[in-house]
Design a protein around this motif. Structure first.
Motif, PDB file in Angstrom:
ATOM      1  N   GLN A 232      52.967  42.994  41.692  1.00 49.19           N
ATOM      2  CA  GLN A 232      53.549  44.331  41.773  1.00 49.19           C
ATOM      3  C   GLN A 232      53.082  45.202  40.616  1.00 49.19           C
ATOM      4  OE1 GLN A 232      57.827  44.390  41.904  1.00 49.19           O
ATOM      5  NE2 GLN A 232      57.971  46.587  41.487  1.00 49.19           N
ATOM      6  N   ALA A 233      53.092  44.659  39.397  1.00 47.95           N
ATOM      7  CA  ALA A 233      52.672  45.429  38.226  1.00 47.95           C
ATOM      8  C   ALA A 233      51.202  45.807  38.308  1.00 47.95           C
ATOM      9  CB  ALA A 233      52.952  44.632  36.956  1.00 47.95           C
ATOM     10  N   VAL A 234      50.376  44.893  38.788  1.00 49.44           N
ATOM     11  CA  VAL A 234      48.933  45.126  38.901  1.00 49.44           C
ATOM     12  C   VAL A 234      48.633  46.273  39.861  1.00 49.44           C
ATOM     13  CG1 VAL A 234      46.818  44.131  39.885  1.00 49.44           C
ATOM     14  CG2 VAL A 234      48.143  42.853  38.182  1.00 49.44           C
ATOM     15  N   ASN A 235      49.308  46.286  40.998  1.00 47.26           N
ATOM     16  CA  ASN A 235      49.026  47.307  42.012  1.00 47.26           C
ATOM     17  C   ASN A 235      49.754  48.626  41.774  1.00 47.26           C
ATOM     18  OD1 ASN A 235      47.226  45.951  44.094  1.00 47.26           O
ATOM     19  ND2 ASN A 235      48.865  44.448  43.939  1.00 47.26           N
ATOM     20  N   ALA A 236      50.945  48.575  41.192  1.00 51.83           N
ATOM     21  CA  ALA A 236      51.724  49.795  40.975  1.00 51.83           C
ATOM     22  C   ALA A 236      51.083  50.707  39.941  1.00 51.83           C
ATOM     23  CB  ALA A 236      53.139  49.431  40.534  1.00 51.83           C
ATOM     24  N   ASN A 237      50.270  50.151  39.058  1.00 56.44           N
ATOM     25  CA  ASN A 237      49.666  50.941  37.989  1.00 56.44           C
ATOM     26  C   ASN A 237      48.190  51.244  38.221  1.00 56.44           C
ATOM     27  OD1 ASN A 237      51.850  51.103  35.735  1.00 56.44           O
ATOM     28  ND2 ASN A 237      51.901  48.957  36.379  1.00 56.44           N
ATOM     29  N   ALA A 238      47.693  50.978  39.423  1.00 57.50           N
ATOM     30  CA  ALA A 238      46.260  51.083  39.692  1.00 57.50           C
ATOM     31  C   ALA A 238      45.707  52.490  39.512  1.00 57.50           C
ATOM     32  CB  ALA A 238      45.966  50.582  41.102  1.00 57.50           C
ATOM     33  N   GLY A 239      46.485  53.508  39.862  1.00 56.76           N
ATOM     34  CA  GLY A 239      46.000  54.876  39.725  1.00 56.76           C
ATOM     35  C   GLY A 239      44.708  55.095  40.486  1.00 56.76           C
ATOM     36  N   GLN A 240      43.646  55.524  39.785  1.00 58.39           N
ATOM     37  CA  GLN A 240      42.364  55.809  40.429  1.00 58.39           C
ATOM     38  C   GLN A 240      41.508  54.561  40.622  1.00 58.39           C
ATOM     39  OE1 GLN A 240      39.615  58.018  37.682  1.00 58.39           O
ATOM     40  NE2 GLN A 240      41.353  57.874  36.286  1.00 58.39           N
ATOM     41  N   LEU A 241      41.995  53.418  40.161  1.00 56.11           N
ATOM     42  CA  LEU A 241      41.232  52.180  40.300  1.00 56.11           C
ATOM     43  C   LEU A 241      41.445  51.540  41.663  1.00 56.11           C
ATOM     44  CD1 LEU A 241      41.928  50.594  36.803  1.00 56.11           C
ATOM     45  CD2 LEU A 241      39.702  51.378  37.632  1.00 56.11           C
ATOM     46  N   LYS A 242      40.394  50.914  42.177  1.00 55.87           N
ATOM     47  CA  LYS A 242      40.482  50.092  43.372  1.00 55.87           C
ATOM     48  C   LYS A 242      40.543  48.638  42.909  1.00 55.87           C
ATOM     49  CE  LYS A 242      37.919  48.728  47.532  1.00 55.87           C
ATOM     50  NZ  LYS A 242      36.656  48.897  48.289  1.00 55.87           N
ATOM     51  N   ILE A 243      41.681  47.993  43.107  1.00 59.15           N
ATOM     52  CA  ILE A 243      41.893  46.661  42.573  1.00 59.15           C
ATOM     53  C   ILE A 243      41.441  45.601  43.571  1.00 59.15           C
ATOM     54  CG2 ILE A 243      43.582  45.033  41.644  1.00 59.15           C
ATOM     55  CD1 ILE A 243      43.080  47.548  39.931  1.00 59.15           C
ATOM     56  N   SER A 244      40.557  44.711  43.093  1.00 58.32           N
ATOM     57  CA  SER A 244      40.158  43.526  43.855  1.00 58.32           C
ATOM     58  C   SER A 244      40.895  42.356  43.218  1.00 58.32           C
ATOM     59  CB  SER A 244      38.644  43.324  43.774  1.00 58.32           C
ATOM     60  OG  SER A 244      38.258  42.121  44.405  1.00 58.32           O
ATOM     61  N   GLU A 245      41.963  41.898  43.856  1.00 54.34           N
ATOM     62  CA  GLU A 245      42.838  40.915  43.223  1.00 54.34           C
ATOM     63  C   GLU A 245      42.541  39.492  43.676  1.00 54.34           C
ATOM     64  OE1 GLU A 245      46.875  40.810  45.772  1.00 54.34           O
ATOM     65  OE2 GLU A 245      46.613  42.656  44.639  1.00 54.34           O
ATOM     66  N   ASN A 246      42.861  38.566  42.790  1.00 50.04           N
ATOM     67  CA  ASN A 246      42.685  37.151  43.060  1.00 50.04           C
ATOM     68  C   ASN A 246      43.905  36.413  42.524  1.00 50.04           C
ATOM     69  OD1 ASN A 246      41.806  34.298  42.562  1.00 50.04           O
ATOM     70  ND2 ASN A 246      39.882  35.056  43.399  1.00 50.04           N
ATOM     71  N   GLU A 247      44.471  35.538  43.323  1.00 52.30           N
ATOM     72  CA  GLU A 247      45.704  34.840  42.949  1.00 52.30           C
ATOM     73  C   GLU A 247      45.499  33.817  41.841  1.00 52.30           C
ATOM     74  OE1 GLU A 247      48.944  34.719  44.573  1.00 52.30           O
ATOM     75  OE2 GLU A 247      48.461  36.588  45.603  1.00 52.30           O
ATOM     76  N   SER A 248      44.362  33.148  41.835  1.00 55.73           N
ATOM     77  CA  SER A 248      44.171  31.956  41.010  1.00 55.73           C
ATOM     78  C   SER A 248      44.198  32.241  39.511  1.00 55.73           C
ATOM     79  CB  SER A 248      42.846  31.282  41.365  1.00 55.73           C
ATOM     80  OG  SER A 248      42.640  30.138  40.567  1.00 55.73           O
ATOM     81  N   THR A 316      49.091  28.272  40.933  1.00 53.59           N
ATOM     82  CA  THR A 316      48.338  28.838  42.051  1.00 53.59           C
ATOM     83  C   THR A 316      47.347  27.807  42.552  1.00 53.59           C
ATOM     84  OG1 THR A 316      46.600  29.735  40.611  1.00 53.59           O
ATOM     85  CG2 THR A 316      48.489  31.153  41.077  1.00 53.59           C
ATOM     86  N   LYS A 317      46.823  28.069  43.730  1.00 53.61           N
ATOM     87  CA  LYS A 317      45.784  27.194  44.271  1.00 53.61           C
ATOM     88  C   LYS A 317      44.575  27.242  43.352  1.00 53.61           C
ATOM     89  CE  LYS A 317      42.755  26.552  48.274  1.00 53.61           C
ATOM     90  NZ  LYS A 317      42.344  27.081  49.597  1.00 53.61           N
ATOM     91  N   ASN A 318      44.134  26.101  42.906  1.00 55.11           N
ATOM     92  CA  ASN A 318      42.963  26.013  42.038  1.00 55.11           C
ATOM     93  C   ASN A 318      41.716  26.115  42.898  1.00 55.11           C
ATOM     94  OD1 ASN A 318      40.938  25.478  40.247  1.00 55.11           O
ATOM     95  ND2 ASN A 318      41.900  23.679  39.344  1.00 55.11           N
ATOM     96  N   GLU A 319      41.212  27.327  43.037  1.00 51.59           N
ATOM     97  CA  GLU A 319      40.096  27.543  43.942  1.00 51.59           C
ATOM     98  C   GLU A 319      38.820  26.858  43.472  1.00 51.59           C
ATOM     99  OE1 GLU A 319      39.829  31.722  44.476  1.00 51.59           O
ATOM    100  OE2 GLU A 319      41.773  31.886  45.427  1.00 51.59           O
ATOM    101  N   SER A 320      38.712  26.633  42.156  1.00 50.81           N
ATOM    102  CA  SER A 320      37.492  25.994  41.672  1.00 50.81           C
ATOM    103  C   SER A 320      37.386  24.546  42.130  1.00 50.81           C
ATOM    104  CB  SER A 320      37.445  26.051  40.142  1.00 50.81           C
ATOM    105  OG  SER A 320      38.461  25.250  39.571  1.00 50.81           O
ATOM    106  N   GLU A 321      38.539  23.909  42.433  1.00 46.27           N
ATOM    107  CA  GLU A 321      38.494  22.530  42.908  1.00 46.27           C
ATOM    108  C   GLU A 321      37.867  22.425  44.298  1.00 46.27           C
ATOM    109  OE1 GLU A 321      42.465  21.088  42.719  1.00 46.27           O
ATOM    110  OE2 GLU A 321      42.416  20.784  40.546  1.00 46.27           O
ATOM    111  N   ALA A 322      37.898  23.530  45.038  1.00 47.86           N
ATOM    112  CA  ALA A 322      37.371  23.524  46.398  1.00 47.86           C
ATOM    113  C   ALA A 322      35.894  23.897  46.457  1.00 47.86           C
ATOM    114  CB  ALA A 322      38.176  24.487  47.268  1.00 47.86           C
ATOM    115  N   VAL A 323      35.314  24.244  45.301  1.00 47.86           N
ATOM    116  CA  VAL A 323      33.914  24.649  45.281  1.00 47.86           C
ATOM    117  C   VAL A 323      33.026  23.427  45.524  1.00 47.86           C
ATOM    118  CG1 VAL A 323      32.043  25.595  43.894  1.00 47.86           C
ATOM    119  CG2 VAL A 323      34.339  26.573  43.729  1.00 47.86           C
ATOM    120  N   PRO A 324      32.177  23.472  46.525  1.00 51.48           N
ATOM    121  CA  PRO A 324      31.349  22.307  46.838  1.00 51.48           C
ATOM    122  C   PRO A 324      30.203  22.137  45.844  1.00 51.48           C
ATOM    123  CG  PRO A 324      30.773  24.144  48.259  1.00 51.48           C
ATOM    124  CD  PRO A 324      31.963  24.592  47.456  1.00 51.48           C
TER     125      PRO A 324
END
Length: 409
Positions: A232-248, A316-324
């Motif tokens: 919520q904090a990340v997106n509520a303050n975005a202003g003119q920025l386009k946020i590309s978010e990642n959970e991990s 969070t899901k550790n996405e690096s563990e899934a990297v082949p």
């Protein structure tokens, strides 16, 4: 004029013990940290030591308390690794095979219950070698974006957080990490040997490569899933920025060390580019207006979270563990900010399969052999299917037209 200014600032910082440096801009900080005289700030080198002294002097001039183990400094010894971003191997034995790095740590004490950590690594690749994408011999890798930009933004935030009206309900610990390029060494060492009570750390903010905000104002923010309130904090303050978010909370930068210690994290990143890990990552290519936008955004997040109690941590899901695992590479810099279908190329490495096949920056890889490419993960899974010496048909989208090219790994 810029050279004169840099020399003047350097003289003030390194020679004049009584003079206070005031109102130094992010541009000036980047210019000094990415100057040829520091020889690329390789961990343990004389250039990195000069950079550490500069950062410590900046902390002192900002009125911040020293919070290292020896003034502002926290030294550590390690065995050099040839594999970047692998687990740190620290040692207390001093011999010819060990290197020494040093974190630079400062504290803003607001007499609060909890503390926010704000960090950025200041080391880089020195003259190249392991980790460099430059293939023409030794050359100074100044690392203006990676990561003089992050350090400059950290210093700017340290100044802003002391101004009238700034948030005061948390303390702030500022850390310039050494050894990130060697395997997250400095942040790993600090978490294992903290100079404050880390149980009182509410969250950690990491700036790594924040100097190349693109024309679309796209900013990647990693770790939004590490506490329920962060998204919520990340997106509520975005202003003119386009946020590309990642959970991990796991990624190839220093926030990972804090996440693994059960501390919520956010990592800010303006994206890779064709100068990544090359000598051409210089000050004149940094988007300083973009840095102001990103810095203001981070400051607004800090203000937004100021009224919150200590943030709860969430795994969070550790996405690096899934990297082949894969035996081949295409030889490109992916556009990690691209949110469309496929893998968009943001840079081409010299004398590698992509360059030899005629691929270009901006091409979007949508298929490799028989495997569809829809995102970064499917791209890496596709690579894992191929062997060295194998030739495959790669389908790309080039400005809306689909083309097939033959690539030999």
């Amino acid at each position: 004029m810029r050279i004169i200014l840099m020399l003047f600032l350097a003289i003030m910082v390194f020679s004049c013990k009584e003079t206070k440096v005031k109102s130094i801009s992010m541009k000036e900080d980047v210019a000094i940290l990415a100057n040829d005289s520091l020889n690329g700030r390789k961990t343990g080198s004389e250039g990195e030591k000069k950079a550490a002294k500069y950062i410590a002097k900046r902390f002192e001039d900002l009125g911040l308390q020293a919070k290292g183990t020896n003034g502002y400094f926290q030294k550590f010894s390690y065995k050099a690794s040839k594999n970047p971003h692998q687990e740190a191997e620290f040692t207390s034995d001093k011999n010819d095979s060990t290197e020494t790095g040093e974190n630079v740590i400062a504290y803003l004490d607001n007499k609060a219950e909890n503390t926010v950590v704000i960090g950025a690594h200041y080391d880089h690749l020195g003259m190249g070698g392991e980790g460099s994408l430059y293939r023409e011999g030794e050359a100074i890798h100044n690392g203006a974006d990676d990561n003089a930009s992050g350090v400059a933004m950290m210093l700017h935030l340290a100044d802003s957080l002391q101004q009238k009206g700034s948030p005061k309900k948390n303390n702030y610990l500022f850390i310039a990490f050494s050894g990130e390029e060697e395997g997250l060494l400095g942040s790993n060492y600090f978490v294992k040997n903290p100079t404050i009570d880390t149980k009182k750390v509410s969250y950690m903010l990491n700036m790594d490569m924040v100097g190349r905000l693109n024309s679309e104002n796209t900013l990647a923010v990693y770790g939004v899933g590490t506490s329920p309130i962060l998204k919520q904090a990340v997106n509520a303050n975005a202003g003119q920025l386009k946020i590309s978010e990642n959970e991990s909370g796991v990624g190839p930068s220093d926030h990972t060390s804090f996440y693994l210690a059960d501390i919520p994290v956010l990592h800010f990143f303006t994206g890779q580019h064709e100068d990544y890990h090359k000598p051409s990552d210089d000050t004149e290519k940094v988007n300083f207006a973009g840095m102001e936008i990103v810095s203001n955004y981070i400051f607004n997040i800090i203000k937004d979270l100021d009224s919150q109690p200590k943030l709860p941590f969430r795994k969070t899901k550790n996405e690096s563990e899934a990297v082949p695992d894969f035996k081949v590479t295409l030889g490109v810099v992916p556009d990690y900010l691209f949110s469309g279908k496929g893998m968009r190329i943001d840079g081409i490495s010299e004398d590698r399969p992509a360059q030899k096949a005629g691929l270009q920056k901006g091409d979007i890889v949508v298929k490799m052999g028989d495997f569809e490419v829809t995102d970064m993960m499917s791209y890496m899974k596709s690579l894992s299917k191929f062997e060295k010496g194998q030739t495959v048909t790669v389908t790309i989208d080039r400005s809306g037209d689909l083309k097939e090219v033959e690539v030999t790994f």
